[in-house]
Design a protein around this motif. Structure first.
Motif, short mmCIF file in Angstrom:
data_model
loop_
_atom_site.label_atom_id
_atom_site.label_comp_id
_atom_site.label_asym_id
_atom_site.label_seq_id
_atom_site.Cartn_x
_atom_site.Cartn_y
_atom_site.Cartn_z
N THR A 204 12.16 0.14 8.41
CA THR A 204 12.41 -0.62 9.63
C THR A 204 11.10 -1.07 10.26
O THR A 204 10.96 -2.23 10.68
CB THR A 204 13.20 0.23 10.64
N ALA A 205 10.12 -0.17 10.31
CA ALA A 205 8.81 -0.51 10.88
C ALA A 205 8.15 -1.64 10.09
O ALA A 205 7.54 -2.55 10.66
CB ALA A 205 7.91 0.72 10.91
N ALA A 206 8.28 -1.59 8.77
CA ALA A 206 7.68 -2.63 7.92
C ALA A 206 8.35 -3.98 8.18
O ALA A 206 7.69 -5.02 8.25
CB ALA A 206 7.80 -2.25 6.45
N ARG A 207 9.68 -3.97 8.33
CA ARG A 207 10.41 -5.21 8.59
C ARG A 207 10.00 -5.81 9.93
O ARG A 207 9.81 -7.01 10.07
CB ARG A 207 11.92 -4.96 8.58
N LEU A 208 9.87 -4.96 10.94
CA LEU A 208 9.51 -5.44 12.27
C LEU A 208 8.08 -5.99 12.31
O LEU A 208 7.75 -6.82 13.15
CB LEU A 208 9.65 -4.31 13.30
N ALA A 209 7.24 -5.51 11.39
CA ALA A 209 5.84 -5.96 11.36
C ALA A 209 5.68 -7.33 10.70
O ALA A 209 4.66 -7.98 10.83
CB ALA A 209 4.98 -4.93 10.63
N GLU A 210 6.70 -7.77 9.97
CA GLU A 210 6.62 -9.05 9.28
C GLU A 210 6.69 -10.20 10.29
O GLU A 210 7.47 -10.15 11.24
CB GLU A 210 7.78 -9.20 8.28
N PRO A 211 5.89 -11.26 10.08
CA PRO A 211 5.97 -12.43 10.97
C PRO A 211 7.39 -13.03 10.89
O PRO A 211 7.98 -13.10 9.83
CB PRO A 211 4.93 -13.40 10.39
N GLU A 212 7.90 -13.46 12.02
CA GLU A 212 9.29 -13.93 12.09
C GLU A 212 9.55 -15.07 11.11
O GLU A 212 10.58 -15.13 10.47
CB GLU A 212 9.60 -14.40 13.51
N PHE A 213 8.57 -15.97 10.96
CA PHE A 213 8.82 -17.14 10.13
C PHE A 213 8.55 -16.90 8.65
O PHE A 213 8.61 -17.82 7.85
CB PHE A 213 8.01 -18.34 10.65
N GLN B 5 0.83 -1.20 0.00
CA GLN B 5 0.00 0.00 0.00
C GLN B 5 0.86 1.24 0.00
O GLN B 5 1.95 1.25 0.59
CB GLN B 5 -0.87 0.01 1.25
N PRO B 6 0.41 2.34 -0.65
CA PRO B 6 1.19 3.59 -0.61
C PRO B 6 1.26 4.12 0.81
O PRO B 6 0.34 3.92 1.61
CB PRO B 6 0.40 4.53 -1.53
N LEU B 7 2.35 4.79 1.12
CA LEU B 7 2.51 5.36 2.45
C LEU B 7 1.47 6.43 2.71
O LEU B 7 1.09 7.19 1.81
CB LEU B 7 3.91 5.97 2.61
N SER B 8 1.02 6.48 3.94
CA SER B 8 -0.01 7.44 4.34
C SER B 8 0.63 8.62 5.06
O SER B 8 1.31 8.44 6.08
CB SER B 8 -1.01 6.74 5.26
N VAL B 9 0.43 9.82 4.51
CA VAL B 9 0.92 11.05 5.14
C VAL B 9 -0.31 11.80 5.64
O VAL B 9 -1.16 12.22 4.85
CB VAL B 9 1.71 11.93 4.15
N GLY C 46 5.94 8.82 -2.79
CA GLY C 46 4.97 8.07 -3.58
C GLY C 46 3.77 7.64 -2.76
O GLY C 46 3.19 6.58 -2.97
N GLY C 47 3.40 8.48 -1.79
CA GLY C 47 2.28 8.15 -0.90
C GLY C 47 1.05 8.98 -1.18
O GLY C 47 0.94 9.65 -2.21
N VAL C 48 0.12 8.92 -0.25
CA VAL C 48 -1.12 9.70 -0.35
C VAL C 48 -1.23 10.58 0.90
O VAL C 48 -0.82 10.17 1.99
CB VAL C 48 -2.37 8.80 -0.47
N SER C 49 -1.75 11.79 0.71
CA SER C 49 -1.85 12.70 1.85
C SER C 49 -3.30 13.04 2.16
O SER C 49 -4.17 12.99 1.30
CB SER C 49 -1.07 13.98 1.59
N ARG C 50 -3.49 13.38 3.42
CA ARG C 50 -4.80 13.80 3.90
C ARG C 50 -4.56 14.82 5.01
O ARG C 50 -3.66 14.63 5.84
CB ARG C 50 -5.56 12.60 4.46
N THR C 51 -5.33 15.88 5.03
CA THR C 51 -5.20 16.87 6.10
C THR C 51 -6.47 16.88 6.94
O THR C 51 -7.58 17.01 6.42
CB THR C 51 -4.94 18.28 5.53
N ILE C 52 -6.29 16.73 8.25
CA ILE C 52 -7.41 16.77 9.19
C ILE C 52 -7.47 18.17 9.80
O ILE C 52 -6.52 18.61 10.44
CB ILE C 52 -7.23 15.71 10.30
N ARG C 53 -8.58 18.86 9.57
CA ARG C 53 -8.79 20.18 10.19
C ARG C 53 -9.52 19.97 11.52
O ARG C 53 -10.58 19.35 11.55
CB ARG C 53 -9.62 21.08 9.26
N LEU C 54 -8.93 20.48 12.58
CA LEU C 54 -9.53 20.27 13.89
C LEU C 54 -10.68 21.23 14.19
O LEU C 54 -11.52 20.92 15.03
CB LEU C 54 -8.46 20.39 14.98
N ALA C 55 -10.72 22.39 13.52
CA ALA C 55 -11.76 23.38 13.81
C ALA C 55 -13.18 22.79 13.77
O ALA C 55 -13.97 23.01 14.70
CB ALA C 55 -11.64 24.57 12.86
#
Length: 197
Positions: free
Chosen positions: A182-191, A3-7, A36-45
């Motif tokens: 690094t986060a993606a690698r750590l999320a992979e199942p060990e086996f 999936q494309p990275l979420s910004v 190469g990701g997708v962006s979204r802006t959350i307005r808190l107002a």
């Protein structure tokens, strides 16, 4: 296919239109284009009445909970607030009070802020960076501050500001990519690794 990275951008401005929202949106899109990701802006107002519904996350509406989850699940965060009484807005703090304490650990966070003049520029370093230090986030080294003179009719008109955004993106991209990989690698199942057997 991965999936494309979420910004996800978060604008803590209580007003609309807002220079802070314009800045957060521009920085979010710049990072999304770079990775190469997708962006979204959350307005808190628009969320202010619902954010004040109660002290606990269980008191909040599904709309607010969805915004909180979008922030917690983002690959990269871009956060911004106008300077109010020498710090970020209460609205900004109220929103992040509902974020899970460990939800942003090691998450890359781009700090941005706006103010009436350059006198407020240290808001990024003295107020925002410690807040995300509490969350153990990876706050990127270059914050982006913009003053009122950088805008005209709620559009960025300053080439200097655009250059600073480009510099922040290019200089922090290796950090962002390294952290996300690094986060993606750590999320992979060990086996799942061939060498695990």
């Amino acid at each position: 296919m991965s999936q494309p990275l979420s910004v996800v951008g978060v604008s803590g401005s209580p007003t609309h239109p807002s220079r802070t929202t314009v800045l957060v949106d521009e920085v979010s899109r710049s990072y999304a284009e770079a990775v190469g990701g997708v962006s979204r802006t959350i307005r808190l107002a628009p969320l202010l009445p619902e954010l004040g519904a109660g002290p606990f996350r269980t008191n909040l509406s599904p709309v607010v909970v969805e915004a909180l989850e979008a922030v917690e699940n983002a690959d990269i965060l871009v956060v911004g607030s106008p300077a109010y009484r020498a710090t970020y807005t209460g609205l900004f703090k109220l929103f992040f009070d509902h974020i899970g304490q460990y939800a942003l650990v090691d998450k890359p966070v781009v700090l941005t802020a706006t103010g009436g003049s350059d006198r407020h520029a240290l808001l990024v370093e003295h107020q925002m960076r410690p807040l995300f230090g509490f969350f153990s986030s990876l706050t990127l080294p270059l914050g982006i501050y913009a003053s009122e003179s950088d805008f005209e009719d709620y559009e960025i008109r300053s080439q200097d500001l655009r250059d600073r955004i480009d510099t922040a993106v290019s200089r922090t991209l290796p950090l962002v990519r390294s952290d996300v990989e690094t986060a993606a690698r750590l999320a992979e199942p060990e086996f799942a690794r061939p060498d695990a057997f």
